[in-house]
Design an enzyme around this catalytic site. Structure first.
Site, PDB file in Angstrom:
ATOM      1  N   ASP A  47      21.820  -9.568  31.257  1.00 30.68           N
ATOM      2  CA  ASP A  47      21.745  -8.643  32.388  1.00 30.68           C
ATOM      3  C   ASP A  47      21.516  -7.223  31.867  1.00 30.68           C
ATOM      4  OD1 ASP A  47      22.222 -10.635  34.237  1.00 30.68           O
ATOM      5  OD2 ASP A  47      24.384 -10.296  34.301  1.00 30.68           O
ATOM      6  N   TYR A  75      30.610 -14.600  24.128  1.00 35.79           N
ATOM      7  CA  TYR A  75      30.634 -13.360  24.895  1.00 35.79           C
ATOM      8  C   TYR A  75      32.035 -12.748  24.871  1.00 35.79           C
ATOM      9  CZ  TYR A  75      26.353 -15.286  26.955  1.00 35.79           C
ATOM     10  OH  TYR A  75      25.099 -15.814  27.139  1.00 35.79           O
ATOM     11  N   ASP A  89      29.581  -7.866  39.437  1.00 38.24           N
ATOM     12  CA  ASP A  89      29.764  -6.927  38.328  1.00 38.24           C
ATOM     13  C   ASP A  89      29.956  -5.514  38.880  1.00 38.24           C
ATOM     14  OD1 ASP A  89      27.224  -6.027  39.054  1.00 38.24           O
ATOM     15  OD2 ASP A  89      26.215  -6.854  37.307  1.00 38.24           O
ATOM     16  N   ARG A 181      29.406 -13.558  34.849  1.00 39.11           N
ATOM     17  CA  ARG A 181      29.794 -12.976  36.144  1.00 39.11           C
ATOM     18  C   ARG A 181      30.432 -14.020  37.059  1.00 39.11           C
ATOM     19  NH1 ARG A 181      24.896 -10.980  38.820  1.00 39.11           N
ATOM     20  NH2 ARG A 181      23.695 -12.193  37.292  1.00 39.11           N
TER      21      ARG A 181
END
Length: 306
Positions: A47, A75, A89, A181
């Site tokens: 993203d 992550y 987000d 997300r």
């Protein structure tokens, strides 16, 4: 007759530590320009707000992209508790809120439901296609979209920090197609307090690590110089997850021409997918059958060495 693409015949991987605020496509375009490469692509979109590993493949290395896309990735991210947003987000609008704040033990207990084989509904603002159109496009146009749940393998999900009551820092290792997300959104719902991603960083992807990546500023500074070429990693790094076999020059020639070629293999079973090397250089990827590799992808990286 098609127009010939301009640029250098350069093959390999450039691992970029992507900054926030830049799309993955913009990073690829910058790298292609800086290296004057004919062909470039990336292995796994990040993203725009996210940072970390974006592995850019050049030339023949683009044929190895699927193997990095399918590899495990890690992550590090922060979940803002108490708020849900329409994009899951920080970029989105707050659509629900709660004063509830779970304690550390409740958060750790809830994480177990997100480990292993899970089903995940991608965010409405994502690149998932619905009836041929991107979900984010439909969402921006105000259409109510229903996205089907998709399977995801989560190897690990652990809490690493709780800087304040509103935030929790997590690390996740997962397979292909995972949306961080969605993890933040679903965790918030499971805890009864809502949640969204505050920040996100991909710390490694297959064999590529963020700490070994080059910054966009350095890509700009070293553009069109041998110093940037020196950052390139070999095409073969994209094949790290596959077993390797070796072939003679004669076998390599046959494989290069798209024909089955004799290979020398150890610890490879009939039908296994693997890659063949001649003097350390990748020649082809294919299936091992009866002492031969039946190629599905062939690499043309210059003349073979005798």
């Amino acid at each position: 007759m098609g127009r010939k693409r301009k640029g250098r015949d350069i093959s390999g991987w450039l691992v970029v530590d992507k900054p926030a605020g830049m799309t993955s496509t913009a990073v690829v375009n910058k790298v292609r320009w800086a290296l004057q490469a004919k062909k470039a692509g990336h292995a796994g979109t990040l993203d725009p707000a996210a940072t970390g590993v974006l592995a850019v493949a050049l030339g023949e290395a683009t044929k190895t992209v699927p193997f990095i896309t399918d590899a495990l990735k890690a992550y590090e991210f922060s979940v803002r508790l108490g708020q849900a947003t329409n994009t899951d987000d920080e970029e989105g609008e707050v659509i629900a809120s709660s004063d509830s704040r779970p304690d550390d033990e409740a958060i750790k207990a809830a994480l177990g439901a997100f480990i292993g084989d899970i089903m995940q509904v991608p965010p409405k603002y994502s690149a998932v296609k619905i009836d041929g159109q991107r979900a984010y496009k439909l969402a921006r146009e105000g259409e109510e979209v229903e996205i089907e749940a998709r399977p995801l393998w989560v190897e690990e999900l652990v809490m690493t920090d709780r800087p304040d009551p509103d935030h929790v820092t997590l690390e996740m290792v997962c397979g292909k197609g995972g949306y961080v997300r969605a993890i933040a959104r679903d965790l918030g719902e499971a805890l009864g307090c809502y949640g969204h991603v505050a920040w996100l960083r991909r710390i490694w992807s297959g064999p590529f690590e963020a700490e070994e990546g080059i910054s966009i500023e350095e890509v700009d500074r070293l553009a069109h110089t041998p110093e940037l070429d020196a950052w390139l990693r070999p095409l073969e790094d994209g094949l790290e997850g596959l077993p390797q076999v070796s072939c003679t020059e004669e076998g390599a020639v046959r494989l290069r021409n798209g024909n089955p070629g004799m290979v020398i293999a150890r610890d490879v079973e009939y039908g296994d997918e693997c890659w063949a090397a001649h003097k350390g250089r990748a020649v082809a990827v294919g299936r091992f059958k009866g002492g031969e590799l039946h190629p599905s992808r062939v690499f043309n990286t210059g003349p073979l060495e005798g």
